[in-house]
Scaffold this motif. Sequence first.
Motif, PDB file in Angstrom:
ATOM      1  N   CYS A 156      19.949  15.334 -47.356  1.00  0.00           N
ATOM      2  CA  CYS A 156      19.129  13.995 -46.710  1.00  0.00           C
ATOM      3  C   CYS A 156      20.038  14.014 -45.326  1.00  0.00           C
ATOM      4  O   CYS A 156      21.096  14.441 -45.243  1.00  0.00           O
ATOM      5  CB  CYS A 156      19.445  12.877 -47.652  1.00  0.00           C
ATOM      6  SG  CYS A 156      21.160  12.444 -48.197  1.00  0.00           S
ATOM      7  N   ALA A 157      19.578  13.505 -44.553  1.00  0.00           N
ATOM      8  CA  ALA A 157      20.161  13.120 -43.078  1.00  0.00           C
ATOM      9  C   ALA A 157      20.849  11.919 -43.073  1.00  0.00           C
ATOM     10  O   ALA A 157      20.663  11.113 -43.929  1.00  0.00           O
ATOM     11  CB  ALA A 157      18.871  13.098 -41.887  1.00  0.00           C
ATOM     12  N   TRP A 168      11.097   3.165 -44.178  1.00  0.00           N
ATOM     13  CA  TRP A 168      10.887   2.547 -42.914  1.00  0.00           C
ATOM     14  C   TRP A 168      10.447   1.230 -43.161  1.00  0.00           C
ATOM     15  O   TRP A 168      10.302   0.882 -44.116  1.00  0.00           O
ATOM     16  CB  TRP A 168       9.837   3.230 -42.002  1.00  0.00           C
ATOM     17  CG  TRP A 168       8.393   3.256 -42.395  1.00  0.00           C
ATOM     18  CD1 TRP A 168       7.600   1.879 -42.413  1.00  0.00           C
ATOM     19  CD2 TRP A 168       7.881   3.918 -43.520  1.00  0.00           C
ATOM     20  NE1 TRP A 168       6.216   2.173 -42.995  1.00  0.00           N
ATOM     21  CE2 TRP A 168       6.294   3.498 -43.676  1.00  0.00           C
ATOM     22  CE3 TRP A 168       8.087   5.347 -44.091  1.00  0.00           C
ATOM     23  CZ2 TRP A 168       5.446   4.054 -44.328  1.00  0.00           C
ATOM     24  CZ3 TRP A 168       7.118   5.953 -44.818  1.00  0.00           C
ATOM     25  CH2 TRP A 168       5.773   5.331 -44.829  1.00  0.00           C
ATOM     26  N   GLY A 222      13.676   3.167 -39.191  1.00  0.00           N
ATOM     27  CA  GLY A 222      13.665   3.977 -40.384  1.00  0.00           C
ATOM     28  C   GLY A 222      14.901   4.772 -40.979  1.00  0.00           C
ATOM     29  O   GLY A 222      15.893   4.811 -39.820  1.00  0.00           O
ATOM     30  N   GLU A 253      15.736   8.738 -42.637  1.00  0.00           N
ATOM     31  CA  GLU A 253      15.206  10.027 -43.303  1.00  0.00           C
ATOM     32  C   GLU A 253      15.824  10.265 -44.727  1.00  0.00           C
ATOM     33  O   GLU A 253      17.178   9.982 -44.686  1.00  0.00           O
ATOM     34  CB  GLU A 253      15.585  11.089 -42.102  1.00  0.00           C
ATOM     35  CG  GLU A 253      14.828  10.910 -40.849  1.00  0.00           C
ATOM     36  CD  GLU A 253      13.431  10.975 -40.811  1.00  0.00           C
ATOM     37  OE1 GLU A 253      12.894  11.735 -41.687  1.00  0.00           O
ATOM     38  OE2 GLU A 253      12.759  10.293 -40.017  1.00  0.00           O
ATOM     39  N   ALA A 276      17.045   3.457 -48.860  1.00  0.00           N
ATOM     40  CA  ALA A 276      17.163   4.790 -48.835  1.00  0.00           C
ATOM     41  C   ALA A 276      17.807   5.391 -50.248  1.00  0.00           C
ATOM     42  O   ALA A 276      17.583   6.141 -50.771  1.00  0.00           O
ATOM     43  CB  ALA A 276      17.843   5.558 -47.618  1.00  0.00           C
ATOM     44  N   PRO A 310      14.095  16.746 -45.217  1.00  0.00           N
ATOM     45  CA  PRO A 310      12.998  17.255 -44.383  1.00  0.00           C
ATOM     46  C   PRO A 310      11.663  16.688 -44.383  1.00  0.00           C
ATOM     47  O   PRO A 310      11.012  16.629 -43.198  1.00  0.00           O
ATOM     48  CB  PRO A 310      12.917  18.784 -44.812  1.00  0.00           C
ATOM     49  CG  PRO A 310      14.304  18.868 -45.559  1.00  0.00           C
ATOM     50  CD  PRO A 310      14.534  17.640 -46.107  1.00  0.00           C
ATOM     51  N   SER A 311      11.296  16.094 -45.530  1.00  0.00           N
ATOM     52  CA  SER A 311       9.962  15.541 -45.602  1.00  0.00           C
ATOM     53  C   SER A 311       9.954  14.069 -46.073  1.00  0.00           C
ATOM     54  O   SER A 311       8.884  13.591 -46.778  1.00  0.00           O
ATOM     55  CB  SER A 311       8.890  16.509 -46.476  1.00  0.00           C
ATOM     56  OG  SER A 311       9.449  16.636 -47.650  1.00  0.00           O
ATOM     57  N   ARG A 360      11.188   9.917 -46.183  1.00  0.00           N
ATOM     58  CA  ARG A 360      11.570   8.849 -45.080  1.00  0.00           C
ATOM     59  C   ARG A 360      11.407   7.286 -45.719  1.00  0.00           C
ATOM     60  O   ARG A 360      10.619   7.271 -46.580  1.00  0.00           O
ATOM     61  CB  ARG A 360      11.212   8.905 -43.857  1.00  0.00           C
ATOM     62  CG  ARG A 360       9.776   8.674 -43.627  1.00  0.00           C
ATOM     63  CD  ARG A 360       8.955   8.769 -42.292  1.00  0.00           C
ATOM     64  NE  ARG A 360       7.624   8.671 -42.481  1.00  0.00           N
ATOM     65  CZ  ARG A 360       6.770   8.065 -41.307  1.00  0.00           C
ATOM     66  NH1 ARG A 360       7.500   7.789 -40.444  1.00  0.00           N
ATOM     67  NH2 ARG A 360       5.494   8.267 -41.527  1.00  0.00           N
TER      68      ARG A 360
END
Length: 393
Positions: free
Chosen positions: A126-127, A90, A80, A82, A109, A85-86, A88
């Motif tokens: 975003c990560a 996958w 997956g 990210e 993504a 924070p909330s 994602r």
Amino acid sequence: MKGLLLRLSALDADAATAVRVIAHFQALLGSGALDAISLARSTAGLAECAAGLELPDGRTARFGPGGAALPGEPEAVSQGAELGPSGRVWLERPGPPGPFDELILEWMAIAARTLCGGPTPPRAPCAPLAPRTPGTPGAADPALMELVLSERESDHDRARALRLLGLAPELPLRMVAVRGAPAVDAGLDAVALLGRAGLEAVVRVTRTGPWGTVLVQPPDPAADSPAPALRAAVADPRRGPDVARDAARRLRVGVGGLVHALAARDSWAQACTALRFAVAGSPREAVADHDALGPVALLADIPAERLAALPEARRLDALAAQPNGDLTIAALAAFCRTGSLRQAAAELHLHHSSVAARLAHVEAALGWRLRDPEHRLHAQLALYARRLAAAPK
């Protein structure tokens, strides 16, 4: 696109699959009708396994490979990425991840972030995506690539963009510029080329205007230039001479120097300069390495009109306009580079007597004695001047 995929399949099945993945998501992004359901459903069909997403605003979608919606939470996430924070995305693949799952997730993504309010802003919360296997070209968000190469942004913002691309801001990197046929997306050309090269490095690819723009970050800061591997990929000797010649006719590649990651724009400028020295037509000439050019790279600072006006460059233009003139110029370039008649003949896949006849024609037309190092230097400089005068910047 169908024709391009057929040609790439003949060259390399993995490269063709990578291009197919990118083309799939580019079509979704350009359709104007992208939503969470269509993104999850189409990704599941492309990956041939269940796929899902959860957006920061609460929207969720989860579909099986057959197109059926799946209720509830995923049972086993194989991989997956990210979104924040909330949020994602996958994939749910039984067994080990597929060879293109990371590429699929990168583009999924990117597409998912557009559902959060338009194209990904450079400072989007975003990560970074999971690190990719070295050597596998990964898709780069164009906005992040633009930020990395920007002169206006702070070091902090460029470092963050590098992390979001899966690169380490503290390690050196180099840039590569790729140009191919005018009718072909240069980004797709770059993906195919880098896929064949198999560099031992983290590779990110996007398109910037007419160029395929490539970030290459080797794990070893003392790593050698990727130019030899790129030449081998252009030639693709495993596939036979016909394919090698076709690839070489189409591609030109410029390789920038190794720089601190936060100075990537310097390497990009070097790559674009090197690209002007590259000539599609042979693998050796199609890839130009800025480091290998050395002081010769300074010729690119001379205005193109002054280079074109040089008498030697104009006489080379006249030779090139004659029947089989391109082969004559290629023979001259190969001999100047190698200093050997037989090596030049081997590089051009010609008999040495054929190369000798072409060189004799050059000597008669320009008054050079090509066995004389000084005359050979004049010839090489004239070739560079003609090349730079004609090359688009």
